[in-house]
Design an enzyme around this catalytic site. Structure first.
Site, PDB file in Angstrom:
ATOM      1  N   PHE A 123       0.871  -1.173   0.000  1.00 43.08           N
ATOM      2  CA  PHE A 123       0.000   0.000   0.000  1.00 43.08           C
ATOM      3  C   PHE A 123       0.909   1.224   0.000  1.00 43.08           C
ATOM      4  O   PHE A 123       1.636   1.452   0.970  1.00 43.08           O
ATOM      5  CB  PHE A 123      -0.865  -0.040   1.264  1.00 43.08           C
ATOM      6  CG  PHE A 123      -1.896   1.023   1.394  1.00 43.08           C
ATOM      7  CD1 PHE A 123      -3.120   0.920   0.724  1.00 43.08           C
ATOM      8  CD2 PHE A 123      -1.682   2.129   2.215  1.00 43.08           C
ATOM      9  CE1 PHE A 123      -4.104   1.896   0.881  1.00 43.08           C
ATOM     10  CE2 PHE A 123      -2.659   3.104   2.372  1.00 43.08           C
ATOM     11  CZ  PHE A 123      -3.870   2.983   1.701  1.00 43.08           C
ATOM     12  N   PRO A 128       8.419  10.769   0.966  1.00 41.42           N
ATOM     13  CA  PRO A 128       9.439  11.419   1.783  1.00 41.42           C
ATOM     14  C   PRO A 128       8.906  12.661   2.499  1.00 41.42           C
ATOM     15  O   PRO A 128       9.289  12.954   3.622  1.00 41.42           O
ATOM     16  CB  PRO A 128      10.524  11.787   0.764  1.00 41.42           C
ATOM     17  CG  PRO A 128      10.352  10.787  -0.335  1.00 41.42           C
ATOM     18  CD  PRO A 128       8.895  10.453  -0.390  1.00 41.42           C
ATOM     19  N   ILE A 157       7.664   1.431   2.681  1.00 41.07           N
ATOM     20  CA  ILE A 157       6.601   0.576   2.167  1.00 41.07           C
ATOM     21  C   ILE A 157       6.786  -0.865   2.667  1.00 41.07           C
ATOM     22  O   ILE A 157       7.733  -1.558   2.292  1.00 41.07           O
ATOM     23  CB  ILE A 157       6.550   0.614   0.617  1.00 41.07           C
ATOM     24  CG1 ILE A 157       6.351   2.063   0.128  1.00 41.07           C
ATOM     25  CG2 ILE A 157       5.444  -0.308   0.095  1.00 41.07           C
ATOM     26  CD1 ILE A 157       5.108   2.771   0.656  1.00 41.07           C
ATOM     27  N   GLY A 339      14.190  -7.913  34.617  1.00 45.28           N
ATOM     28  CA  GLY A 339      15.510  -7.436  35.048  1.00 45.28           C
ATOM     29  C   GLY A 339      16.536  -7.620  33.937  1.00 45.28           C
ATOM     30  O   GLY A 339      16.228  -7.421  32.757  1.00 45.28           O
ATOM     31  N   GLY A 340      17.739  -8.073  34.311  1.00 46.25           N
ATOM     32  CA  GLY A 340      18.831  -8.226  33.343  1.00 46.25           C
ATOM     33  C   GLY A 340      18.468  -9.185  32.214  1.00 46.25           C
ATOM     34  O   GLY A 340      18.869  -8.995  31.059  1.00 46.25           O
ATOM     35  N   GLU A 363       0.448   3.378   9.925  1.00 42.63           N
ATOM     36  CA  GLU A 363      -1.002   3.491   9.670  1.00 42.63           C
ATOM     37  C   GLU A 363      -1.642   4.617  10.498  1.00 42.63           C
ATOM     38  O   GLU A 363      -2.780   4.521  10.960  1.00 42.63           O
ATOM     39  CB  GLU A 363      -1.682   2.132   9.856  1.00 42.63           C
ATOM     40  CG  GLU A 363      -1.083   1.136   8.866  1.00 42.63           C
ATOM     41  CD  GLU A 363      -1.947  -0.039   8.520  1.00 42.63           C
ATOM     42  OE1 GLU A 363      -3.165   0.071   8.665  1.00 42.63           O
ATOM     43  OE2 GLU A 363      -1.382  -1.048   8.065  1.00 42.63           O
ATOM     44  N   GLU A 367      -0.585  10.434  17.478  1.00 40.63           N
ATOM     45  CA  GLU A 367      -1.046  11.830  17.430  1.00 40.63           C
ATOM     46  C   GLU A 367      -2.137  11.998  16.370  1.00 40.63           C
ATOM     47  O   GLU A 367      -3.101  12.741  16.569  1.00 40.63           O
ATOM     48  CB  GLU A 367       0.142  12.762  17.133  1.00 40.63           C
ATOM     49  CG  GLU A 367       1.149  12.882  18.265  1.00 40.63           C
ATOM     50  CD  GLU A 367       2.100  11.675  18.419  1.00 40.63           C
ATOM     51  OE1 GLU A 367       2.077  10.752  17.573  1.00 40.63           O
ATOM     52  OE2 GLU A 367       2.850  11.652  19.404  1.00 40.63           O
TER      53      GLU A 367
HETATM   54  N1  CAA Z   1     -13.147   8.359   5.692  1.00 40.45           N
HETATM   55  C1  CAA Z   1     -13.632   9.049   4.632  1.00 40.45           C
HETATM   56  N2  CAA Z   1     -13.190  10.291   4.310  1.00 40.45           N
HETATM   57  C2  CAA Z   1     -12.235  10.848   5.109  1.00 40.45           C
HETATM   58  C3  CAA Z   1     -11.690  10.172   6.212  1.00 40.45           C
HETATM   59  C4  CAA Z   1     -12.188   8.885   6.501  1.00 40.45           C
HETATM   60  N3  CAA Z   1     -11.726   8.165   7.539  1.00 40.45           N
HETATM   61  N4  CAA Z   1     -10.769  10.959   6.789  1.00 40.45           N
HETATM   62  C5  CAA Z   1     -10.732  12.101   6.067  1.00 40.45           C
HETATM   63  N5  CAA Z   1     -11.611  12.017   5.060  1.00 40.45           N
HETATM   64  C6  CAA Z   1     -11.928  13.041   4.049  1.00 40.45           C
HETATM   65  C7  CAA Z   1     -12.426  14.305   4.721  1.00 40.45           C
HETATM   66  O1  CAA Z   1     -13.821  14.254   4.948  1.00 40.45           O
HETATM   67  C8  CAA Z   1     -12.056  15.369   3.685  1.00 40.45           C
HETATM   68  O2  CAA Z   1     -12.989  15.353   2.640  1.00 40.45           O
HETATM   69  P1  CAA Z   1     -13.703  16.712   2.148  1.00 40.45           P
HETATM   70  O3  CAA Z   1     -12.596  17.660   1.783  1.00 40.45           O
HETATM   71  O4  CAA Z   1     -14.546  16.281   1.011  1.00 40.45           O
HETATM   72  O5  CAA Z   1     -14.484  17.206   3.334  1.00 40.45           O
HETATM   73  C9  CAA Z   1     -10.752  14.818   3.123  1.00 40.45           C
HETATM   74  O6  CAA Z   1     -10.710  13.417   3.399  1.00 40.45           O
HETATM   75  C10 CAA Z   1      -9.529  15.472   3.705  1.00 40.45           C
HETATM   76  O7  CAA Z   1      -9.587  15.277   5.111  1.00 40.45           O
HETATM   77  P2  CAA Z   1      -9.126  16.408   6.101  1.00 40.45           P
HETATM   78  O8  CAA Z   1      -9.678  17.717   5.690  1.00 40.45           O
HETATM   79  O9  CAA Z   1      -9.427  15.927   7.490  1.00 40.45           O
HETATM   80  O10 CAA Z   1      -7.537  16.417   5.790  1.00 40.45           O
HETATM   81  P3  CAA Z   1      -6.343  16.778   6.735  1.00 40.45           P
HETATM   82  O11 CAA Z   1      -5.170  16.907   5.850  1.00 40.45           O
HETATM   83  O12 CAA Z   1      -6.671  17.884   7.669  1.00 40.45           O
HETATM   84  O13 CAA Z   1      -6.176  15.462   7.676  1.00 40.45           O
HETATM   85  C11 CAA Z   1      -5.468  13.194   8.075  1.00 40.45           C
HETATM   86  C12 CAA Z   1      -6.119  14.193   7.116  1.00 40.45           C
HETATM   87  C13 CAA Z   1      -6.537  12.573   8.974  1.00 40.45           C
HETATM   88  C14 CAA Z   1      -4.399  13.803   8.959  1.00 40.45           C
HETATM   89  C15 CAA Z   1      -4.868  12.112   7.124  1.00 40.45           C
HETATM   90  O14 CAA Z   1      -3.927  12.715   6.273  1.00 40.45           O
HETATM   91  C16 CAA Z   1      -4.239  10.959   7.849  1.00 40.45           C
HETATM   92  O15 CAA Z   1      -4.937  10.030   8.271  1.00 40.45           O
HETATM   93  N6  CAA Z   1      -2.878  10.945   7.931  1.00 40.45           N
HETATM   94  C17 CAA Z   1      -2.174   9.782   8.378  1.00 40.45           C
HETATM   95  C18 CAA Z   1      -1.742   8.969   7.179  1.00 40.45           C
HETATM   96  C19 CAA Z   1      -1.521   7.530   7.500  1.00 40.45           C
HETATM   97  O16 CAA Z   1      -2.231   6.923   8.291  1.00 40.45           O
HETATM   98  N7  CAA Z   1      -0.531   6.933   6.839  1.00 40.45           N
HETATM   99  C20 CAA Z   1      -0.293   5.548   6.955  1.00 40.45           C
HETATM  100  C21 CAA Z   1       0.563   5.104   5.828  1.00 40.45           C
HETATM  101  S1  CAA Z   1       0.219   3.466   5.304  1.00 40.45           S
HETATM  102  C22 CAA Z   1       1.089   2.425   6.321  1.00 40.45           C
HETATM  103  O17 CAA Z   1       1.616   2.803   7.336  1.00 40.45           O
HETATM  104  C23 CAA Z   1       1.040   1.025   5.867  1.00 40.45           C
HETATM  105  C24 CAA Z   1       2.130   0.155   6.344  1.00 40.45           C
HETATM  106  O18 CAA Z   1       3.023  -0.084   5.613  1.00 40.45           O
HETATM  107  C25 CAA Z   1       2.011  -0.557   7.628  1.00 40.45           C
END
Ligand code: CAA
Length: 391
Positions: A123, A128, A157, A339-340, A363, A367
């Site tokens: 996924f 970066p 990834i 412990g150790g 994921e 925060e």
């Molecule tokens: N379901 C549906 N829509 C959603 C949603 C959800 N859970 N969360 C946000 N949206 C929609 C919002 O409604 C908004 O839509 P509209 O503009 O139409 O209203 C749009 O998405 C943008 O959302 P925000 O305005 O809230 O955007 P933001 O930039 O302020 O915040 C965020 C978004 C929640 C911070 C998001 O960027 C986020 O979750 N960041 C973390 C990313 C992440 O989890 N990365 C993981 C990488 S994958 C990984 O780790 C896999 C691995 O290898 C293990």
């Protein structure tokens, strides 16, 4: 919510526990030390149906529910979190996304291979300069009529170098912000797909984590998943379920550390009695047990809501936040109880402590989970509280 498991769910839990204890445990210390990818173990996981547990049998999957999935992940995560993240990413992020939003041709061509474990998926959202701030995608896909040309770099990834299929988020129209993001199915064997160095990580060391570069990759039009402009929502909705998987992983780390701490504290004597009988140790273990039950309830509630077709994004964020924070805190305490001995690899608990850290990061960091929860509170969009759930 039914707090009793069905016979099928208990059978899955037992099969996963046997596999973890009798197959994964033997080589886990060596694989972790040497960063050896668990090739044979992943093959066995595929044979057991663990790589496409929730996918419909129509596409070669197990057709199981999310409760069965989190029970299996918990058992694997007590022992080997490289294997459990490989399983979680393939199931929650890749198979679920394709099954929910892909079209019939895409499902026949890709999902049927991914669900059986013949192929592995990755996924590709993080970049970066786009980790938590996932809307800031710099990867671009330029429309050339019957295909797109994809350029960009994806970071951290999971399954990066071992996957056959990548789900790649890219901007097709930067002027539209996050509404210009789309998701493409990209095969790792295609021209222009290349790997950066394999990451040398603190924990989950035998999982394969890579930077992936896309240089002028030709992506056929039919490989775009979902309708135009849905890519960011696709990523968010897919991650909602992914967070249940990582919460289950954190739960398993916590449970594994707890089981080791209890066994050691009953056996090890100091000052003339088992250390369990010293209140400074038994208090730690009692707190571990209490938070473990709280984590399990949150994780299983999120899974149950998903199975019932009810909203679960907020429940998933709460489960991931609490389970990850608890796993980290109590894995550190489990080392302290040892412990150790806790500081050496042979006792397994230091590995669980190192593995716990990533559950607070990937994921969506802890925060980000708090941000998601707080925004839902402000919008009045919380899931139903437990006491109002009828089953
Ligand atoms: N379901 C549906 N829509 C959603 C949603 C959800 N859970 N969360 C946000 N949206 C929609 C919002 O409604 C908004 O839509 P509209 O503009 O139409 O209203 C749009 O998405 C943008 O959302 P925000 O305005 O809230 O955007 P933001 O930039 O302020 O915040 C965020 C978004 C929640 C911070 C998001 O960027 C986020 O979750 N960041 C973390 C990313 C992440 O989890 N990365 C993981 C990488 S994958 C990984 O780790 C896999 C691995 O290898 C293990």
């Amino acid at each position: 919510m039914n707090l009793y498991y069905t016979e099928e769910q208990l059978a899955v839990q037992e099969a996963a526990r046997d596999f973890a204890q009798n197959v994964l445990k033997a080589g886990v210390i060596d694989r972790d030390r040497d960063m050896t990818y668990p090739t044979d173990e992943v093959k066995q996981m595929a044979e057991m149906g663990f790589l496409g547990m929730m996918v419909s049998p129509d596409y070669g999957g197990g057709g199981m529910d999310t409760i069965s999935y989190v029970l299996a992940l918990e058992e694997l995560s007590k022992i080997d979190n490289s294997c459990s993240v490989i399983m979680s990413v393939n199931n929650s992020l890749v198979c679920w996304g394709l099954e929910t939003y892909g079209n019939e041709e895409q499902k026949k061509k890709y999902l049927s291979k991914l669900a059986t474990g013949e192929w592995l998926g990755a996924f590709c959202l993080s970049e970066p300069e786009a980790g938590s701030d996932a809307t800031s995608q710099r990867t671009v896909a330029v429309d050339k009529g019957d295909h797109y040309i994809l350029n960009g770099t994806k970071n951290w990834i999971t399954n990066g170098g071992k996957s056959n299929v990548h789900l790649v988020m890219a901007q097709t129209d930067a002027t539209k912000g996050h509404k210009g993001i789309n998701t493409f199915i990209v095969e790792s064997a295609w021209d222009g797909v290349s790997l950066g160095a394999k990451e040398d990580k603190l924990g989950i060391r035998s999982s394969d984590t890579h930077t992936i570069m896309y240089t002028d990759v030709i992506v056929p039009k039919e490989n775009m998943i979902h309708e135009d402009g849905f890519g960011f929502t696709f990523a968010m909705k897919t991650l909602d379920g992914g967070r249940i998987g990582i919460a289950a992983q954190a739960l398993g780390i916590h449970a594994g550390a707890y089981e080791l701490a209890v066994a050691y504290a009953k056996e090890r004597e100091a000052f003339g009695k088992p250390i369990f009988k010293h209140q400074s140790v038994s208090n730690k273990i009692a707190k571990m047990a209490t938070d473990l039950e709280a984590s399990r309830l949150l994780v299983h509630r999120a899974a149950w809501l998903k199975d019932q077709g009810k909203p679960y994004a907020n429940a998933a964020a709460m489960a991931k936040y609490f389970a990850a924070e608890s796993a980290m805190k109590h894995a550190v305490e489990a080392v302290q109880v040892h412990g150790g001995y806790g500081y050496v690899k042979e006792y397994h608990v230091e590995r669980l402590m190192r593995d716990a850290k990533i559950t607070q990061i990937y994921e969506g960091t802890s925060e980000i989970q708090l941000l998601v929860i707080a925004r839902n509170i402000l919008k009045g969009q919380l899931h139903e509280p437990m006491y109002s759930l009828s089953q």
